[in-house]
Design a protein around this motif. Structure first.
Motif, PDB file in Angstrom:
ATOM      1  N   LEU A 159     -12.228  -8.304  43.521  1.00  0.00           N
ATOM      2  CA  LEU A 159     -13.373  -8.408  44.423  1.00  0.00           C
ATOM      3  C   LEU A 159     -13.455  -9.800  45.040  1.00  0.00           C
ATOM      4  CD1 LEU A 159     -16.138  -6.389  42.541  1.00  0.00           C
ATOM      5  CD2 LEU A 159     -14.675  -5.652  44.441  1.00  0.00           C
ATOM      6  N   HIS A 160     -13.038 -10.812  44.301  1.00  0.00           N
ATOM      7  CA  HIS A 160     -12.969 -12.151  44.892  1.00  0.00           C
ATOM      8  C   HIS A 160     -11.909 -12.194  45.990  1.00  0.00           C
ATOM      9  CE1 HIS A 160     -15.748 -14.517  42.455  1.00  0.00           C
ATOM     10  NE2 HIS A 160     -15.403 -13.735  41.441  1.00  0.00           N
ATOM     11  N   ARG A 161     -10.804 -11.487  45.800  1.00  0.00           N
ATOM     12  CA  ARG A 161      -9.780 -11.457  46.838  1.00  0.00           C
ATOM     13  C   ARG A 161     -10.291 -10.738  48.087  1.00  0.00           C
ATOM     14  NH1 ARG A 161      -6.641 -10.217  42.293  1.00  0.00           N
ATOM     15  NH2 ARG A 161      -6.212  -8.060  42.949  1.00  0.00           N
ATOM     16  N   VAL A 162     -11.053  -9.676  47.893  1.00  0.00           N
ATOM     17  CA  VAL A 162     -11.667  -8.978  49.031  1.00  0.00           C
ATOM     18  C   VAL A 162     -12.605  -9.917  49.775  1.00  0.00           C
ATOM     19  CG1 VAL A 162     -13.178  -7.078  49.713  1.00  0.00           C
ATOM     20  CG2 VAL A 162     -11.454  -6.713  47.944  1.00  0.00           C
ATOM     21  N   ALA A 163     -13.463 -10.623  49.021  1.00  0.00           N
ATOM     22  CA  ALA A 163     -14.410 -11.558  49.633  1.00  0.00           C
ATOM     23  C   ALA A 163     -13.678 -12.662  50.390  1.00  0.00           C
ATOM     24  CB  ALA A 163     -15.316 -12.154  48.558  1.00  0.00           C
ATOM     25  N   ASP A 164     -12.630 -13.220  49.780  1.00  0.00           N
ATOM     26  CA  ASP A 164     -11.860 -14.281  50.434  1.00  0.00           C
ATOM     27  C   ASP A 164     -11.269 -13.791  51.751  1.00  0.00           C
ATOM     28  OD1 ASP A 164     -12.383 -15.989  48.333  1.00  0.00           O
ATOM     29  OD2 ASP A 164     -10.430 -15.715  47.367  1.00  0.00           O
ATOM     30  N   ARG A 165     -10.763 -12.564  51.751  1.00  0.00           N
ATOM     31  CA  ARG A 165     -10.116 -12.034  52.949  1.00  0.00           C
ATOM     32  C   ARG A 165     -11.134 -11.835  54.070  1.00  0.00           C
ATOM     33  NH1 ARG A 165      -4.896  -9.459  53.835  1.00  0.00           N
ATOM     34  NH2 ARG A 165      -4.425  -9.983  51.670  1.00  0.00           N
ATOM     35  N   ILE A 166     -12.324 -11.331  53.734  1.00  0.00           N
ATOM     36  CA  ILE A 166     -13.368 -11.158  54.755  1.00  0.00           C
ATOM     37  C   ILE A 166     -13.778 -12.513  55.318  1.00  0.00           C
ATOM     38  CG2 ILE A 166     -15.730 -10.380  55.189  1.00  0.00           C
ATOM     39  CD1 ILE A 166     -15.282  -8.253  53.013  1.00  0.00           C
ATOM     40  N   GLU A 167     -13.990 -13.479  54.455  1.00  0.00           N
ATOM     41  CA  GLU A 167     -14.390 -14.806  54.909  1.00  0.00           C
ATOM     42  C   GLU A 167     -13.323 -15.413  55.811  1.00  0.00           C
ATOM     43  OE1 GLU A 167     -17.214 -17.709  52.584  1.00  0.00           O
ATOM     44  OE2 GLU A 167     -15.149 -17.958  51.881  1.00  0.00           O
ATOM     45  N   TYR A 168     -12.070 -15.259  55.437  1.00  0.00           N
ATOM     46  CA  TYR A 168     -10.951 -15.759  56.238  1.00  0.00           C
ATOM     47  C   TYR A 168     -10.944 -15.085  57.617  1.00  0.00           C
ATOM     48  CZ  TYR A 168      -6.041 -16.130  57.740  1.00  0.00           C
ATOM     49  OH  TYR A 168      -4.898 -16.329  58.459  1.00  0.00           O
ATOM     50  N   ALA A 169     -11.155 -13.778  57.661  1.00  0.00           N
ATOM     51  CA  ALA A 169     -11.119 -13.041  58.919  1.00  0.00           C
ATOM     52  C   ALA A 169     -12.278 -13.436  59.836  1.00  0.00           C
ATOM     53  CB  ALA A 169     -11.140 -11.540  58.647  1.00  0.00           C
ATOM     54  N   ALA A 196     -13.875 -16.375  59.823  1.00  0.00           N
ATOM     55  CA  ALA A 196     -13.597 -17.737  60.279  1.00  0.00           C
ATOM     56  C   ALA A 196     -12.529 -17.740  61.364  1.00  0.00           C
ATOM     57  CB  ALA A 196     -13.179 -18.615  59.102  1.00  0.00           C
ATOM     58  N   GLY A 197     -11.480 -16.926  61.193  1.00  0.00           N
ATOM     59  CA  GLY A 197     -10.424 -16.869  62.187  1.00  0.00           C
ATOM     60  C   GLY A 197     -10.900 -16.304  63.507  1.00  0.00           C
ATOM     61  N   THR A 198     -11.771 -15.319  63.454  1.00  0.00           N
ATOM     62  CA  THR A 198     -12.313 -14.726  64.677  1.00  0.00           C
ATOM     63  C   THR A 198     -13.151 -15.744  65.443  1.00  0.00           C
ATOM     64  OG1 THR A 198     -12.317 -12.542  63.635  1.00  0.00           O
ATOM     65  CG2 THR A 198     -13.715 -12.835  65.569  1.00  0.00           C
ATOM     66  N   LEU A 199     -14.016 -16.466  64.738  1.00  0.00           N
ATOM     67  CA  LEU A 199     -14.840 -17.482  65.393  1.00  0.00           C
ATOM     68  C   LEU A 199     -13.985 -18.634  65.928  1.00  0.00           C
ATOM     69  CD1 LEU A 199     -17.785 -17.550  62.826  1.00  0.00           C
ATOM     70  CD2 LEU A 199     -17.874 -16.652  65.156  1.00  0.00           C
ATOM     71  N   ARG A 200     -13.000 -19.031  65.150  1.00  0.00           N
ATOM     72  CA  ARG A 200     -12.122 -20.126  65.570  1.00  0.00           C
ATOM     73  C   ARG A 200     -11.355 -19.765  66.848  1.00  0.00           C
ATOM     74  NH1 ARG A 200     -10.185 -20.931  60.949  1.00  0.00           N
ATOM     75  NH2 ARG A 200      -8.359 -19.574  61.171  1.00  0.00           N
ATOM     76  N   ALA A 201     -11.082 -18.484  67.013  1.00  0.00           N
ATOM     77  CA  ALA A 201     -10.368 -18.018  68.206  1.00  0.00           C
ATOM     78  C   ALA A 201     -11.277 -17.908  69.426  1.00  0.00           C
ATOM     79  CB  ALA A 201      -9.716 -16.665  67.925  1.00  0.00           C
ATOM     80  N   GLY A 202     -12.558 -18.224  69.260  1.00  0.00           N
ATOM     81  CA  GLY A 202     -13.490 -18.194  70.383  1.00  0.00           C
ATOM     82  C   GLY A 202     -14.135 -16.845  70.616  1.00  0.00           C
ATOM     83  N   VAL A 203     -13.971 -15.914  69.692  1.00  0.00           N
ATOM     84  CA  VAL A 203     -14.611 -14.601  69.809  1.00  0.00           C
ATOM     85  C   VAL A 203     -15.971 -14.695  69.135  1.00  0.00           C
ATOM     86  CG1 VAL A 203     -14.450 -12.151  69.274  1.00  0.00           C
ATOM     87  CG2 VAL A 203     -12.368 -13.473  69.754  1.00  0.00           C
ATOM     88  N   ALA A 204     -17.038 -14.518  69.901  1.00  0.00           N
ATOM     89  CA  ALA A 204     -18.386 -14.689  69.355  1.00  0.00           C
ATOM     90  C   ALA A 204     -19.380 -13.892  70.174  1.00  0.00           C
ATOM     91  CB  ALA A 204     -18.778 -16.165  69.353  1.00  0.00           C
ATOM     92  N   GLU A 247     -14.310  -5.437  65.418  1.00  0.00           N
ATOM     93  CA  GLU A 247     -12.915  -5.000  65.495  1.00  0.00           C
ATOM     94  C   GLU A 247     -11.956  -6.181  65.380  1.00  0.00           C
ATOM     95  OE1 GLU A 247     -11.796  -1.880  65.310  1.00  0.00           O
ATOM     96  OE2 GLU A 247     -13.928  -1.519  64.957  1.00  0.00           O
ATOM     97  N   GLN A 248     -12.339  -7.329  65.925  1.00  0.00           N
ATOM     98  CA  GLN A 248     -11.515  -8.535  65.786  1.00  0.00           C
ATOM     99  C   GLN A 248     -11.440  -8.968  64.323  1.00  0.00           C
ATOM    100  OE1 GLN A 248      -9.791 -10.600  67.975  1.00  0.00           O
ATOM    101  NE2 GLN A 248     -10.048  -9.129  69.648  1.00  0.00           N
ATOM    102  N   VAL A 249     -12.563  -8.910  63.621  1.00  0.00           N
ATOM    103  CA  VAL A 249     -12.567  -9.263  62.198  1.00  0.00           C
ATOM    104  C   VAL A 249     -11.692  -8.280  61.417  1.00  0.00           C
ATOM    105  CG1 VAL A 249     -14.002  -9.464  60.119  1.00  0.00           C
ATOM    106  CG2 VAL A 249     -14.817 -10.392  62.298  1.00  0.00           C
ATOM    107  N   ARG A 250     -11.827  -6.997  61.694  1.00  0.00           N
ATOM    108  CA  ARG A 250     -11.034  -5.997  60.973  1.00  0.00           C
ATOM    109  C   ARG A 250      -9.539  -6.216  61.203  1.00  0.00           C
ATOM    110  NH1 ARG A 250     -13.383  -0.080  62.031  1.00  0.00           N
ATOM    111  NH2 ARG A 250     -11.770   0.390  60.477  1.00  0.00           N
ATOM    112  N   ALA A 251      -9.171  -6.566  62.414  1.00  0.00           N
ATOM    113  CA  ALA A 251      -7.753  -6.810  62.691  1.00  0.00           C
ATOM    114  C   ALA A 251      -7.234  -8.000  61.912  1.00  0.00           C
ATOM    115  CB  ALA A 251      -7.557  -7.038  64.196  1.00  0.00           C
ATOM    116  N   ARG A 252      -8.041  -9.039  61.780  1.00  0.00           N
ATOM    117  CA  ARG A 252      -7.607 -10.246  61.077  1.00  0.00           C
ATOM    118  C   ARG A 252      -7.559 -10.051  59.562  1.00  0.00           C
ATOM    119  NH1 ARG A 252      -9.433 -12.166  65.850  1.00  0.00           N
ATOM    120  NH2 ARG A 252      -8.314 -13.967  66.710  1.00  0.00           N
ATOM    121  N   LEU A 253      -8.167  -9.019  59.059  1.00  0.00           N
ATOM    122  CA  LEU A 253      -8.055  -8.733  57.626  1.00  0.00           C
ATOM    123  C   LEU A 253      -6.600  -8.464  57.228  1.00  0.00           C
ATOM    124  CD1 LEU A 253     -11.125  -6.360  57.178  1.00  0.00           C
ATOM    125  CD2 LEU A 253     -10.916  -8.681  56.264  1.00  0.00           C
TER     126      LEU A 253
END
Length: 361
Positions: free
Chosen positions: A317-327, A329-337, A352-358
């Motif tokens: 569950l920590h790995r799931v949480a880490d992956r969501i947080e990473y996705a 952060a990556g979506t926001l960093r890419a300028g998608v907001a 959908e951008q977050v789901r793709a980055r997972l």
């Protein structure tokens, strides 16, 4: 629970306003992350509060919902808009407060940090506000029965603030445990200079608990000074522990400093139950326009997954949480907001951008 235990059963409460949009977005991201990591899918248990519950049961917090939650360890709750309920349902606790009180969710943990790609007032901030959730100066939460507010005459209104040693001890201990996993700093926020008995008890008990954690640096601030310091030098602070009302105000301030209340995640918890609920409200003006920012509720779900992972020694569950947080952060960093962050993405597009980055870990 072990790594091979039965699938999680989690409550899903859509709530009012933008609630259905952001709850569905959050569920989609959690489901995708579980699949990517290889954790059995969640069994979601839909339950009602707010307008939907009034329509179905004649009550914004029906007994059917409370009974349904009794058999669950954790749940996601969307925002409520009790100001728009029929007059008969506007008195008493709002749905979130009623559920918190019913299940004794004594702690409210509200992180706030700046993120790449998000315009923020603060240049650097990464803190967590640990708010005592059951007593303090919020009179509608601190009584066994009744609201804690009363009017002896039509022109005089009084409210009772309650502080007990047991509540101060448990919130302080939780704050120090959280700080031990972070940068090992705790700031106690109070107003003991003018409320020496109530706020003084909170401050003194926190320092007593601090003696059990000699590796953690402990300081204290008056709440008015703390508000100024959060604006001026938010990077100084790690974990802030305080009472109910002060924690509510300071966490909204910290959320705005980080970019938007749409970023402000929150977990309400006890030792046995947890409720993921974003800090922001139902935003009725955005309802149905596919413009709501789901980051805060997604972040709240991340906190819920970590709480379950800690409680049940379930590292996946920590790995799931880490992956969501990473996705996220990556979506926001890419300028998608979404628009509250100055972006053009709809709720659906952002999700959908977050789901793709997972899948790009």
């Amino acid at each position: 629970m072990t790594e091979s235990a039965n699938p999680l059963r989690l409550g899903l409460i859509e709530g009012d306003g933008i609630g259905p949009e952001i709850v569905r977005a959050t569920r989609a991201v959690v489901d995708e992350a579980l699949e990517v990591v290889g954790v059995p899918p969640v069994e979601w248990v839909p339950l009602l509060i707010g307008h939907a519950a009034i329509g179905e049961y004649g009550d914004p917090v029906p007994e059917q919902t409370l009974e349904g939650l009794e058999g669950l360890d954790a749940w996601i709750m969307g925002p409520h808009d009790n100001a728009s309920y029929p007059r008969a349902h506007r008195t008493g606790l709002p749905p979130g407060g009623a559920v918190r009180k019913h299940f004794g969710l004594y702690a409210n943990i509200r992180p706030a940090r700046t993120m790449a790609g998000v315009r923020s007032t603060a240049s650097a901030m990464d803190l967590a506000i640990v708010r005592e959730n059951s007593e303090g100066l919020y009179a509608d939460r601190n009584m066994f029965a009744g609201s804690g507010e009363f009017m002896p005459t039509p022109d005089i209104a009084l409210a009772v603030g309650v502080f007990t040693r047991v509540a101060c001890e448990r919130i302080a201990r939780l704050a120090f445990e959280i700080a031990g996993r972070r940068r090992k700093q705790v700031t106690i926020v109070h107003k003991a200079n003018v409320l020496p008995m109530t706020m003084g008890l909170l401050r003194d008990v926190c320092y007593e608990i601090a003696a059990e954690y000699p590796d953690i640096e402990t300081t204290d601030e008056h709440v008015d000074a703390m508000a100024a310091l959060l604006v001026r030098t938010p990077e100084r602070f790690d974990v802030i522990v305080t009472e109910n009302l002060f924690g509510d105000i300071l966490s909204d301030l910290a959320g705005e400093l980080s970019g938007s209340l749409g970023m402000a995640a929150s977990l309400n918890c006890s030792d046995t139950h947890a409720m993921a609920q974003a800090v922001h409200g139902a935003a009725p003006a955005l309802t149905g326009h596919n413009r709501a920012n789901p980051v805060a509720l997604m972040g709240s779900a991340v906190m819920m997954l970590r709480w379950l992972g800690d409680r049940d020694s379930h590292s996946a569950l920590h790995r799931v949480a880490d992956r969501i947080e990473y996705a996220i952060a990556g979506t926001l960093r890419a300028g998608v907001a979404t628009s509250d962050l100055g972006g053009l993405a709809s709720t659906t597009e952002f999700t959908e951008q977050v789901r793709a980055r997972l899948h790009r870990w």
